[in-house]
Design a protein around this motif. Structure first.
Motif, short mmCIF file in Angstrom:
data_model
loop_
_atom_site.label_atom_id
_atom_site.label_comp_id
_atom_site.label_asym_id
_atom_site.label_seq_id
_atom_site.Cartn_x
_atom_site.Cartn_y
_atom_site.Cartn_z
N LEU A 102 11.39 72.87 58.26
CA LEU A 102 10.84 73.93 59.11
C LEU A 102 9.42 73.58 59.55
CD1 LEU A 102 11.97 76.60 60.14
CD2 LEU A 102 10.91 77.74 58.20
N TYR A 103 8.64 73.05 58.61
CA TYR A 103 7.27 72.66 58.92
C TYR A 103 7.24 71.63 60.04
CZ TYR A 103 2.85 70.15 58.65
OH TYR A 103 1.67 69.53 58.97
N HIS A 104 8.03 70.55 59.92
CA HIS A 104 8.02 69.46 60.90
C HIS A 104 8.52 69.94 62.27
CE1 HIS A 104 6.67 66.45 58.14
NE2 HIS A 104 7.65 66.73 57.28
N LYS A 105 9.50 70.83 62.25
CA LYS A 105 10.04 71.36 63.49
C LYS A 105 8.96 72.11 64.27
CE LYS A 105 13.31 74.80 65.20
NZ LYS A 105 14.29 75.81 64.82
N TYR A 106 8.29 73.05 63.60
CA TYR A 106 7.28 73.86 64.27
C TYR A 106 5.97 73.10 64.51
CZ TYR A 106 10.13 77.99 64.33
OH TYR A 106 11.13 78.89 64.62
N HIS A 107 5.64 72.20 63.62
CA HIS A 107 4.42 71.40 63.80
C HIS A 107 4.53 70.57 65.08
CE1 HIS A 107 1.35 68.31 62.94
NE2 HIS A 107 0.70 69.36 62.44
N ALA A 108 5.68 69.93 65.31
CA ALA A 108 5.88 69.14 66.52
C ALA A 108 5.81 70.03 67.76
CB ALA A 108 7.22 68.42 66.45
N LYS A 109 6.43 71.21 67.66
CA LYS A 109 6.43 72.15 68.78
C LYS A 109 5.00 72.59 69.12
CE LYS A 109 7.91 76.73 70.13
NZ LYS A 109 8.10 78.04 69.63
N TYR A 110 4.24 72.98 68.11
CA TYR A 110 2.88 73.46 68.34
C TYR A 110 1.96 72.33 68.84
CZ TYR A 110 4.09 77.79 65.84
OH TYR A 110 4.65 78.98 65.45
N LYS A 111 2.15 71.14 68.30
CA LYS A 111 1.34 69.99 68.74
C LYS A 111 1.60 69.69 70.23
CE LYS A 111 -1.15 68.34 65.33
NZ LYS A 111 -2.59 68.26 65.41
N GLU A 112 2.85 69.78 70.64
CA GLU A 112 3.19 69.54 72.05
C GLU A 112 2.56 70.61 72.94
OE1 GLU A 112 4.26 67.95 75.46
OE2 GLU A 112 4.43 66.95 73.51
N GLU A 113 2.64 71.87 72.51
CA GLU A 113 1.99 72.96 73.26
C GLU A 113 0.49 72.71 73.36
OE1 GLU A 113 2.86 77.05 72.17
OE2 GLU A 113 4.90 76.47 71.62
N LYS A 114 -0.10 72.29 72.27
CA LYS A 114 -1.55 72.03 72.24
C LYS A 114 -1.91 70.90 73.20
CE LYS A 114 -5.32 70.84 69.16
NZ LYS A 114 -5.71 70.39 67.82
N ARG A 115 -1.11 69.83 73.22
CA ARG A 115 -1.35 68.70 74.14
C ARG A 115 -1.29 69.16 75.59
NH1 ARG A 115 0.86 65.24 70.26
NH2 ARG A 115 2.98 65.78 70.80
N GLU A 116 -0.29 70.00 75.90
CA GLU A 116 -0.13 70.51 77.26
C GLU A 116 -1.33 71.38 77.67
OE1 GLU A 116 1.67 70.56 80.85
OE2 GLU A 116 2.40 69.44 79.11
N ILE A 117 -1.77 72.23 76.77
CA ILE A 117 -2.94 73.07 77.04
C ILE A 117 -4.18 72.20 77.25
CG2 ILE A 117 -4.52 74.76 76.02
CD1 ILE A 117 -2.00 76.03 74.68
#
Length: 178
Positions: A102-117
């Motif tokens: 669960l951690y890796h799934k959401y961590h990757a998602k949040y990191k991608e959102e952060k990169r886009e922002i």
């Protein structure tokens, strides 16, 4: 028109590449004609006029970038929120509230959102550290425009010409005018 040099005379000429045109002219009178055109862009050196132009240019820049500043501040807020989510996720993982999958799934998602922002923040970060100085430099350039043209090298002349006439400028052989 394309430029070339007549080696025997060591003089620059301009030639039209269109078949029907067949225009071939010395570069010196063409440069003089262009210098005359630049006189119309020249700003008077009256101090009151320069101050008014500086003030108006800064106001126009601020007006044009007002929406960008709002978007920039919104993105900064989103960046802060996503960073909080990442921190909270890491804390929950460390405290064993959530598993690794669960951690890796959401961590990757949040990191991608952060990169886009961050990518969008970079695009919108056209903030000028000293707008008055930048505008002053531009106005000073216009005060000296004809002189800059006369003393400029080939590449600088191309840049000035493209700055003022991005779609090009034409020369009429019949009327001897640009």
């Amino acid at each position: 028109m394309c430029g070339y040099i007549v080696k025997k005379k060591n003089l620059y000429h301009c030639k039209c590449s269109t078949k029907a045109c067949n225009n071939n002219k010395s570069a010196r009178p063409l440069n003089d004609l262009f210098a005359q055109i630049l006189q119309t862009f020249k700003v008077d050196e009256a101090k009151d006029m320069v101050k008014a132009i500086n003030k108006q240019a800064a106001a126009k820049f601020n007006q044009m970038t007002a929406g960008d500043r709002d978007d920039y501040h919104n993105l900064q807020g989103q960046h802060t929120e996503i960073q909080k989510k990442i921190n909270r996720l890491e804390k929950r993982y460390i405290e064993k509230e959530i598993g690794g999958e669960l951690y890796h799934k959401y961590h990757a998602k949040y990191k991608e959102e952060k990169r886009e922002i961050e990518k969008n923040l970079t695009k919108l970060s056209r903030q000028v550290s000293n707008l008055d100085e930048g505008v002053g430099t531009a106005v000073k350039f216009t005060l000296e425009l004809p002189l800059k043209w006369v003393s400029a090298d080939y590449n600088t002349r191309k840049r000035i010409q493209y700055l003022l006439f991005p779609e090009g400028i034409r020369y009429s052989k019949k009327t001897d005018e640009c």
